[in-house]
Design an enzyme around this catalytic site. Sequence first.
Site, PDB file in Angstrom:
ATOM      1  CG  ASP A 110      -2.273   0.468   1.017  1.00 55.92           C
ATOM      2  OD1 ASP A 110      -2.403   1.532   0.401  1.00 55.92           O
ATOM      3  OD2 ASP A 110      -3.229  -0.205   1.449  1.00 55.92           O
TER       4      ASP A 110
ATOM      5  CG  ASP B  86      -4.488   5.636   1.155  1.00 53.70           C
ATOM      6  OD1 ASP B  86      -5.435   4.864   1.290  1.00 53.70           O
ATOM      7  OD2 ASP B  86      -4.320   6.657   1.862  1.00 53.70           O
TER       8      ASP B  86
ATOM      9  CD  GLU C 165      -8.919   4.669  -1.297  1.00 54.40           C
ATOM     10  OE1 GLU C 165      -9.838   4.378  -0.532  1.00 54.40           O
ATOM     11  OE2 GLU C 165      -7.927   5.328  -0.924  1.00 54.40           O
TER      12      GLU C 165
ATOM     13  CG  HIS D 218      -9.010  -1.425   4.459  1.00 52.34           C
ATOM     14  ND1 HIS D 218      -8.854  -1.428   3.085  1.00 52.34           N
ATOM     15  CD2 HIS D 218      -8.573  -0.223   4.871  1.00 52.34           C
ATOM     16  CE1 HIS D 218      -8.358  -0.284   2.700  1.00 52.34           C
ATOM     17  NE2 HIS D 218      -8.167   0.483   3.756  1.00 52.34           N
ATOM     18  CG  ASP D 219     -11.303   2.065   3.777  1.00 48.83           C
ATOM     19  OD1 ASP D 219     -10.805   2.007   4.915  1.00 48.83           O
ATOM     20  OD2 ASP D 219     -10.686   2.486   2.779  1.00 48.83           O
TER      21      ASP D 219
END
Length: 564
Positions: free
Chosen positions: A97, A199, A255, A327-328
């Site tokens: 990430d 990210d 993302e 995970h969000d």
Amino acid sequence: MSEWWKKSVVYQVYPLSFNDSNNDGVGDLKGIEEKLPYLSKLGIDVVWLNPIFESPLVDNGYDISDYEKILPKYGTMDDFLSLLKEAHKLNIKIILDLVVNHTSNEHRWFKESCKGKENPYSDYYIWKDPREDGSEPNNWGSTFGGSAWEYVPSRGQYYLHCFAKEQPDLNWDNPKVRQSIYKMMTKWFELGIDGFRMDVISLISKNPEYPNAPKEVPYTKSYYVGASNGPKVHEYLHEMNEKVLSEYDVMTVGETPNTTSKQALLYTNPNRKELDMVFHFDHMHLDYGKYGKFSDIKFKMSDLRNVLSKWQKDLAEGWNALYWSNHDQPRAVTRFGNDEKYRDKSAKMLATLLHFMKGTPYIYEGEEIGMKNVPFDSLNDYRDIETKYFIEDLRNNSEPEEYIRKCVYLKSRDNARTPMPWNGNEKEGYGFSNGKPWIKYSPDNKNINVEDALKNPNSIFYYYQKLIKLRKSMAIITEGDFKLLNKDDSDVFSYVREMEEKKLVVICSFASKKVNFELPKELVKHISNSRLIISNYDDSNLELPQKLPLCLRPFESLAYYIEE
Ligand code: GLC
């Protein structure tokens, strides 16, 4: 480059919650390495690890204090290299990430930057003078609550943080920042990693005017007005590609919050040499309410179909990253399926729908065993910074506790963050840890766990395994063109993938009752050449039935292959 990522399936590991090898209650790299055979059995090609770097963990690792060090709770650099080596032996690639819109406020660069305008790191972050009355430079709010600006007396200035105040935004307009980032990325590539998930990468370039947001924009997202898809984002990503990415045979997935499918094409069109694919949020927004994500609204299948098919169409020249959860987000089967009576059927149906669309599918840990949202006993059990802020915000707005609990149960990020249940034995910490876990276990672990899934040949796990195998053997799944069928059906999402004379017809019911489905006329004539390649009911007809319309059972999904 070979574009191997088009044929791949990615599995997302949330390191905090995957497997704890040293019983300190927190997952770690050795724990992940132990489970590589499990991932290999599932058949996935790539593992994406959420941040594993040194961090004070204000936002579970999305606040990095040193990009080149491993968080000690997760292990050492040797542990990472060992994980990478063992994964590669099993033909599993590892992507990390890349969190470079912001750092932690404990990063050395930020500590230096706070010291003053003469410091060499002075312009590493986004500093602005107060307005005349001493207030913040503009009206932007931050994702996790409060103003997006924080005052630092040593500089007499505010710095920008789109997320928590412990996550100051880097200043990408400073070439030294970009060079430092590219250097760091190169180091990781030289160690042998296979790519990055980037990210909030659509936020890195800010509008130099820093305009105020209109009042009607929700406060926690008001920075989008000047921070998303900013004027230089494509220039910077192209530069990153030229200087770093193009040197390696790797994959990238950005993302990209607040990004339309047209904008996404700019990121992913291979001719532009930026990113390979992006995660969009349009299907995540279908159940948003007046507090944004925290609502008890249920999505409408027709909206979901419109959004996903629009992205299929608009990214025909680019590439889609396909996901239901991460995970969000809450658990997919709770949000888009039926996590009670039809948990098994609807989890398999969702998997079918996603894995046969055009793009690279992502499986979030636990999705392959049909994990569902977690009903914690008390709101105090939640650990997530975003959830805590929303509980406070809804309370400040005098929303009833029952409503708050419901929204949190439906939407909290912690739903997806409880530890992986490797077995159903509470005394053994469900095979995750013998220590006290950093977050409570899901009370469903007794019935939903890996051990049971592996024992049952009809489990969701083996269904995913089959979908992944099909992808490897059928080019149409990767390459076929996408065409939506029956646009107006109220319960069934159906589409066809087409390649040369071949077709893959995918039919997915979202209804918890039986429904009839009319096969479009142009397909009826192909019936005799069809073969059912997968279905979530084991007694489904092997050939497209002569008797039409099809009567679909609750959440039934069928995929027929037609070769002429
Ligand atoms: C991304 C991450 C999320 C994090 C945020 C700030 O959306 O996925 O977990 O809180 O960025 O880094």
